[in-house]
Design a protein around this motif. Sequence first.
Motif, PDB file in Angstrom:
ATOM      1  N   GLY A 100       8.550   6.105   0.494  1.00  0.00           N
ATOM      2  CA  GLY A 100       6.863   6.284   0.479  1.00  0.00           C
ATOM      3  C   GLY A 100       6.421   5.308   0.660  1.00  0.00           C
ATOM      4  O   GLY A 100       5.260   5.318   1.406  1.00  0.00           O
ATOM      5  N   LEU A 101       6.768   3.963   0.246  1.00  0.00           N
ATOM      6  CA  LEU A 101       6.013   2.778   0.833  1.00  0.00           C
ATOM      7  C   LEU A 101       6.198   2.530   2.350  1.00  0.00           C
ATOM      8  O   LEU A 101       5.101   2.143   2.875  1.00  0.00           O
ATOM      9  CB  LEU A 101       6.539   1.687  -0.112  1.00  0.00           C
ATOM     10  N   GLY A 102       7.148   2.621   2.757  1.00  0.00           N
ATOM     11  CA  GLY A 102       7.554   2.543   4.053  1.00  0.00           C
ATOM     12  C   GLY A 102       6.716   3.390   5.033  1.00  0.00           C
ATOM     13  O   GLY A 102       5.726   3.071   6.013  1.00  0.00           O
ATOM     14  N   ILE A 103       6.574   4.864   4.332  1.00  0.00           N
ATOM     15  CA  ILE A 103       5.805   5.642   5.195  1.00  0.00           C
ATOM     16  C   ILE A 103       4.419   5.491   5.170  1.00  0.00           C
ATOM     17  O   ILE A 103       3.546   5.359   6.175  1.00  0.00           O
ATOM     18  CB  ILE A 103       6.016   7.161   4.547  1.00  0.00           C
ATOM     19  N   THR A 104       3.871   4.981   3.952  1.00  0.00           N
ATOM     20  CA  THR A 104       2.496   4.880   3.702  1.00  0.00           C
ATOM     21  C   THR A 104       2.009   3.418   4.662  1.00  0.00           C
ATOM     22  O   THR A 104       0.750   3.384   5.117  1.00  0.00           O
ATOM     23  CB  THR A 104       2.108   4.578   2.036  1.00  0.00           C
ATOM     24  N   SER A 105       2.980   2.506   4.542  1.00  0.00           N
ATOM     25  CA  SER A 105       2.786   1.288   5.229  1.00  0.00           C
ATOM     26  C   SER A 105       2.465   1.704   6.847  1.00  0.00           C
ATOM     27  O   SER A 105       1.795   1.001   7.457  1.00  0.00           O
ATOM     28  CB  SER A 105       3.764   0.298   5.142  1.00  0.00           C
ATOM     29  N   ALA A 106       3.690   2.293   7.358  1.00  0.00           N
ATOM     30  CA  ALA A 106       3.415   2.832   8.826  1.00  0.00           C
ATOM     31  C   ALA A 106       2.163   3.508   8.964  1.00  0.00           C
ATOM     32  O   ALA A 106       1.503   3.245  10.297  1.00  0.00           O
ATOM     33  CB  ALA A 106       4.542   3.640   9.102  1.00  0.00           C
ATOM     34  N   VAL A 107       1.630   4.440   8.217  1.00  0.00           N
ATOM     35  CA  VAL A 107       0.343   5.229   8.435  1.00  0.00           C
ATOM     36  C   VAL A 107      -0.854   3.997   8.526  1.00  0.00           C
ATOM     37  O   VAL A 107      -1.666   4.203   9.241  1.00  0.00           O
ATOM     38  CB  VAL A 107       0.232   6.315   7.448  1.00  0.00           C
ATOM     39  N   ALA A 108      -0.508   3.021   7.482  1.00  0.00           N
ATOM     40  CA  ALA A 108      -2.085   2.053   7.361  1.00  0.00           C
ATOM     41  C   ALA A 108      -1.772   1.172   8.487  1.00  0.00           C
ATOM     42  O   ALA A 108      -2.944   0.836   9.051  1.00  0.00           O
ATOM     43  CB  ALA A 108      -1.444   1.357   5.992  1.00  0.00           C
ATOM     44  N   ALA A 109      -0.792   1.116   9.438  1.00  0.00           N
ATOM     45  CA  ALA A 109      -0.689   0.172  10.476  1.00  0.00           C
ATOM     46  C   ALA A 109      -1.296   0.880  11.720  1.00  0.00           C
ATOM     47  O   ALA A 109      -1.518   0.229  12.699  1.00  0.00           O
ATOM     48  CB  ALA A 109       0.666  -0.390  10.612  1.00  0.00           C
ATOM     49  N   ILE A 110      -1.422   2.235  11.650  1.00  0.00           N
ATOM     50  CA  ILE A 110      -2.202   3.117  12.822  1.00  0.00           C
ATOM     51  C   ILE A 110      -3.645   2.708  12.886  1.00  0.00           C
ATOM     52  O   ILE A 110      -4.250   2.917  11.895  1.00  0.00           O
ATOM     53  CB  ILE A 110      -2.035   4.418  12.645  1.00  0.00           C
ATOM     54  N   PRO A 111      -4.087   1.861  14.177  1.00  0.00           N
ATOM     55  CA  PRO A 111      -5.258   1.781  14.189  1.00  0.00           C
ATOM     56  C   PRO A 111      -6.472   3.297  13.910  1.00  0.00           C
ATOM     57  O   PRO A 111      -6.043   4.168  14.407  1.00  0.00           O
ATOM     58  CB  PRO A 111      -5.679   1.586  15.688  1.00  0.00           C
ATOM     59  N   GLY A 112      -7.366   3.022  13.094  1.00  0.00           N
ATOM     60  CA  GLY A 112      -8.322   4.088  12.812  1.00  0.00           C
ATOM     61  C   GLY A 112      -7.739   5.143  11.930  1.00  0.00           C
ATOM     62  O   GLY A 112      -8.247   6.076  11.466  1.00  0.00           O
ATOM     63  N   ALA A 113      -6.603   4.656  11.098  1.00  0.00           N
ATOM     64  CA  ALA A 113      -6.031   5.758  10.098  1.00  0.00           C
ATOM     65  C   ALA A 113      -6.732   5.461   8.792  1.00  0.00           C
ATOM     66  O   ALA A 113      -7.233   4.214   8.472  1.00  0.00           O
ATOM     67  CB  ALA A 113      -4.627   5.509   9.702  1.00  0.00           C
ATOM     68  N   SER A 114      -7.085   6.694   8.195  1.00  0.00           N
ATOM     69  CA  SER A 114      -7.930   6.441   6.874  1.00  0.00           C
ATOM     70  C   SER A 114      -6.987   6.447   5.737  1.00  0.00           C
ATOM     71  O   SER A 114      -5.909   6.862   5.915  1.00  0.00           O
ATOM     72  CB  SER A 114      -8.739   7.749   6.772  1.00  0.00           C
ATOM     73  N   PHE A 115      -7.409   5.834   4.527  1.00  0.00           N
ATOM     74  CA  PHE A 115      -6.936   6.158   3.518  1.00  0.00           C
ATOM     75  C   PHE A 115      -6.275   7.363   3.076  1.00  0.00           C
ATOM     76  O   PHE A 115      -5.138   7.519   2.360  1.00  0.00           O
ATOM     77  CB  PHE A 115      -8.014   5.566   2.062  1.00  0.00           C
ATOM     78  N   THR A 116      -7.287   8.331   3.371  1.00  0.00           N
ATOM     79  CA  THR A 116      -6.561   9.719   2.975  1.00  0.00           C
ATOM     80  C   THR A 116      -5.485  10.302   3.829  1.00  0.00           C
ATOM     81  O   THR A 116      -4.440  10.829   3.389  1.00  0.00           O
ATOM     82  CB  THR A 116      -7.679  10.834   3.339  1.00  0.00           C
ATOM     83  N   MET A 117      -5.266   9.470   4.935  1.00  0.00           N
ATOM     84  CA  MET A 117      -3.915  10.075   5.626  1.00  0.00           C
ATOM     85  C   MET A 117      -2.869   9.320   4.940  1.00  0.00           C
ATOM     86  O   MET A 117      -1.571   9.884   5.196  1.00  0.00           O
ATOM     87  CB  MET A 117      -4.132   9.691   7.153  1.00  0.00           C
ATOM     88  N   MET A 118      -2.923   8.240   4.325  1.00  0.00           N
ATOM     89  CA  MET A 118      -1.896   7.370   3.645  1.00  0.00           C
ATOM     90  C   MET A 118      -1.340   8.331   2.372  1.00  0.00           C
ATOM     91  O   MET A 118      -0.311   8.092   1.781  1.00  0.00           O
ATOM     92  CB  MET A 118      -2.169   5.937   3.145  1.00  0.00           C
ATOM     93  N   LEU A 119      -2.348   9.433   1.965  1.00  0.00           N
ATOM     94  CA  LEU A 119      -1.853  10.384   1.003  1.00  0.00           C
ATOM     95  C   LEU A 119      -1.250  11.602   1.553  1.00  0.00           C
ATOM     96  O   LEU A 119      -0.585  12.262   1.060  1.00  0.00           O
ATOM     97  CB  LEU A 119      -2.872  10.490  -0.174  1.00  0.00           C
ATOM     98  N   ILE A 120      -2.045  11.988   2.385  1.00  0.00           N
ATOM     99  CA  ILE A 120      -1.832  13.448   3.023  1.00  0.00           C
ATOM    100  C   ILE A 120      -0.376  13.378   3.698  1.00  0.00           C
ATOM    101  O   ILE A 120       0.221  14.459   3.546  1.00  0.00           O
ATOM    102  CB  ILE A 120      -2.838  14.026   3.943  1.00  0.00           C
ATOM    103  N   LEU A 121      -0.149  12.539   4.478  1.00  0.00           N
ATOM    104  CA  LEU A 121       1.278  12.640   5.067  1.00  0.00           C
ATOM    105  C   LEU A 121       2.323  12.385   4.301  1.00  0.00           C
ATOM    106  O   LEU A 121       3.328  13.366   4.453  1.00  0.00           O
ATOM    107  CB  LEU A 121       1.130  11.446   6.418  1.00  0.00           C
ATOM    108  N   PRO A 122       2.443  11.709   3.448  1.00  0.00           N
ATOM    109  CA  PRO A 122       3.619  11.666   2.503  1.00  0.00           C
ATOM    110  C   PRO A 122       3.692  13.025   1.682  1.00  0.00           C
ATOM    111  O   PRO A 122       4.782  13.468   1.506  1.00  0.00           O
ATOM    112  CB  PRO A 122       3.428  10.497   1.559  1.00  0.00           C
ATOM    113  N   GLY A 123       2.532  13.285   1.229  1.00  0.00           N
ATOM    114  CA  GLY A 123       2.579  14.813   0.378  1.00  0.00           C
ATOM    115  C   GLY A 123       3.086  15.647   1.391  1.00  0.00           C
ATOM    116  O   GLY A 123       3.818  16.727   0.832  1.00  0.00           O
ATOM    117  N   ALA A 124       2.734  15.785   2.705  1.00  0.00           N
ATOM    118  CA  ALA A 124       3.211  17.092   3.694  1.00  0.00           C
ATOM    119  C   ALA A 124       4.678  16.732   3.946  1.00  0.00           C
ATOM    120  O   ALA A 124       5.460  17.911   3.930  1.00  0.00           O
ATOM    121  CB  ALA A 124       2.493  16.883   5.081  1.00  0.00           C
TER     122      ALA A 124
END
Length: 169
Positions: A84-108
């Motif tokens: 979960g930490l790795g997936i969230t960190s990978a999403v955070a590293a995407i330029p323009g990624a929002s905080f909401t995507m750091m929760l939505i993607l692992p949830g999906a």
Amino acid sequence: DTVTHMGFGVTLSALCLVLFGMSARLGMASDAYYWYVGLTILWALLQSASIPCGVKIMGGWFNRDRGTVFGLWATNGVVGNLLGLGITSAVAAIPGASFTMMLILPGALMAAVGVAQLSFLAEGPYSAKNDAEDHGPPPDLLQTLAIPGVMSYAGTYALVKTVDTSIFF
């Protein structure tokens, strides 16, 4: 059915995580205290309902070798947190990624795992009837709590989860 219970628990728990991520888009203000507390309580209840099912299913695959089952279960939590930490960190590293995507993607992804559990997971080749014949009836709650180390482990784990959850907020 244990698999159905766990599959729905995981899927609905994932829905709570997605709702956390979508709260701002749903019009929930950052000061909507009761929304977040209520969602956290629901999330915890759904997760706690799935944990005994997971242990039972794993026991069905390891011929009721309790040391192996609980060793793998304890490792499962740590590996899941790291993923979960790795997936969230990978999403955070995407330029323009929002905080909401750091929760939505692992949830999906968690919801997809829940649906896969509902579709493909079997309880295992070993039945509970055979376990009762081999080991006798399972202990009741008081007998379980009297086992040396159970209460200290449970208390320690509860404190670790409390700190983990409080860091989330």
